[in-house]
Design an enzyme around this catalytic site. Structure first.
Site, PDB file in Angstrom:
ATOM      1  N   GLY A 203     -11.014   7.611   6.429  1.00 13.53           N
ATOM      2  CA  GLY A 203     -12.094   8.548   6.705  1.00 13.53           C
ATOM      3  C   GLY A 203     -13.348   7.939   7.299  1.00 13.53           C
TER       4      GLY A 203
ATOM      5  N   ASN B  27      -9.303   1.509   9.682  1.00 22.57           N
ATOM      6  CA  ASN B  27      -8.575   1.088  10.872  1.00 22.57           C
ATOM      7  C   ASN B  27      -9.158   1.748  12.110  1.00 22.57           C
ATOM      8  OD1 ASN B  27      -6.692   0.529  12.918  1.00 22.57           O
ATOM      9  ND2 ASN B  27      -4.926   0.911  11.673  1.00 22.57           N
TER      10      ASN B  27
ATOM     11  N   GLY C 123      -8.352   8.933   9.834  1.00 20.14           N
ATOM     12  CA  GLY C 123      -8.718   8.987  11.243  1.00 20.14           C
ATOM     13  C   GLY C 123      -9.764  10.045  11.581  1.00 20.14           C
TER      14      GLY C 123
ATOM     15  N   LYS D  91       0.865  -1.179   0.000  1.00 22.30           N
ATOM     16  CA  LYS D  91       0.000   0.000   0.000  1.00 22.30           C
ATOM     17  C   LYS D  91       0.900   1.225   0.000  1.00 22.30           C
ATOM     18  CE  LYS D  91      -2.776   2.859   2.985  1.00 22.30           C
ATOM     19  NZ  LYS D  91      -3.696   3.033   4.116  1.00 22.30           N
TER      20      LYS D  91
END
Lengths: 66, 271
Positions: free
Chosen positions: B200, B221, B168, B107
């Site tokens: 997001g 996450n 986040g 990534k």
């Protein structure tokens, strides 16, 4: 000899190998990747890659991330 | 009835949810959340090994089953192409011969600054080209800019991963129109090209809304790790991913201004 390992100074006996460095920190080779002076060292080369004074070593692992 | 599988780079995935491994209060909780999420891919970051005070020697990999999960190493915390390429190669070296799948992909995350954590497009493209030449399958975190997404695809990325909103932030997909245009443009003549919303997400409805737009997957996450009950939120995310995808595949009804009765007018006893 004096090495720089992850930004910290370390004294090891002359001729110590990457494997000896990992043993010094009690690290398992399967859980790390190692750079010597910015070049990645393959795991199979840990036993016969000798370090010399002034070498810069990075030892990395995986941590949590997104 | 389940949704169709997703192919990205070398992998075919049943789950369209990719989850992170960061910010959990314990590795045990992380493991439980991974299980509840149904994800098959989990992201990890590359960092310096703690040489002293090693946290009782526990490594995150001891809490990730190589049979069950594919690792997706990221280049989080990199601010230029040189740093990205260096970290990507270290991630690949970590996985090579480790028994874990994931050495062949990465990534790509190349950030602009520490306050916005927004992707830096010039460094992103530069790093992408180097990594593609080096044989990586690259999943690219980027802004929701359609032209940038097109350039990223042309440069050989395995997937584009536009942010829904800042990392986040929990704001969800702030510009669904931009995501829809990206989907139309990058999937033109190539409908299976993967578009993943990365970053997001705040809660399950954000995931469902993103999936209903027709994106191929969602990567998140903080929304799980930071929830009051992370394992419950992980399950909610799994359900939202699946329901959003099924709704997209099912094809929603058109929006109309006025009502249409569900019960017949004919046969009313008071007519």
């Amino acid at each position: 000899m004096e090495l720089s390992v992850n930004g910290e100074k370390l004294q090891l006996p002359d001729g110590a190998t990457i494997q000896a460095l990992l043993d010094h920190y009690k690290l398992q080779s399967v859980r790390v990747a190692v750079e010597l002076n910015r070049d990645i060292v393959a795991k199979k080369a840990y036993l016969n890659t000798s370090l010399k004074s002034g070498d810069t070593v990075e030892i990395v692992t995986f941590v949590g991330g997104g | 009835m389940t949704s169709t599988p997703l192919k990205i780079g070398p992998y075919e995935l049943q789950s369209r949810l990719i989850v992170g491994t960061g910010k959990y209060s314990s590795l045990e909780l992380m493991q439980q959340c991974h299980h509840e999420s149904g994800a098959q891919v989990v992201t990890v970051a590359v960092r310096r090994e703690r040489l002293l005070d090693k946290n009782s020697g526990r490594n995150i990999l001891d809490f990730i089953d190589p049979q069950k999960y594919i690792l997706l190493p990221n280049t989080a915390g990199c601010f230029n192409a040189e740093e990205v390429v260096r970290v990507a190669k270290l991630g690949r070296e970590m996985l090579t011969g480790s028994g874990y799948r994931g050495a062949d992909w990465v990534k790509l995350e190349c950030l602009g600054d520490t306050k916005t954590l927004l992707p830096e497009p010039v460094g992103t493209l530069e790093a992408l080209k180097i990594l593609v030449k080096d044989g990586f399958q690259v999943l690219v975190y980027c802004s929701d800019d359609v032209m940038l997404c097109k350039r990223i695809k042309e440069a050989g990325a395995a997937a584009v991963m536009p942010a829904g909103s800042p990392i986040g932030s929990g704001l969800g997909v702030l510009n669904p129109n931009a995501i829809r245009i990206i989907l139309e443009q990058v999937k033109e003549n190539d409908p299976s090209y993967p578009v993943i919303v990365d970053a997001g997400v705040g809660t399950a409805s954000d995931v469902a809304a993103a999936m209903e737009l027709g994106v191929d997957g969602v990567l998140l996450n903080t929304a799980v790790a930071g929830a009051t009950e992370p394992a419950k939120m992980a399950r909610a995310m799994m359900l939202a991913t699946e329901s959003g995808r099924l709704a997209y595949e099912a094809g929603r009804i058109p929006r109309k201004l006025y009502a249409t009765a569900s019960s017949p007018w004919e046969g009313r006893i008071n007519a």
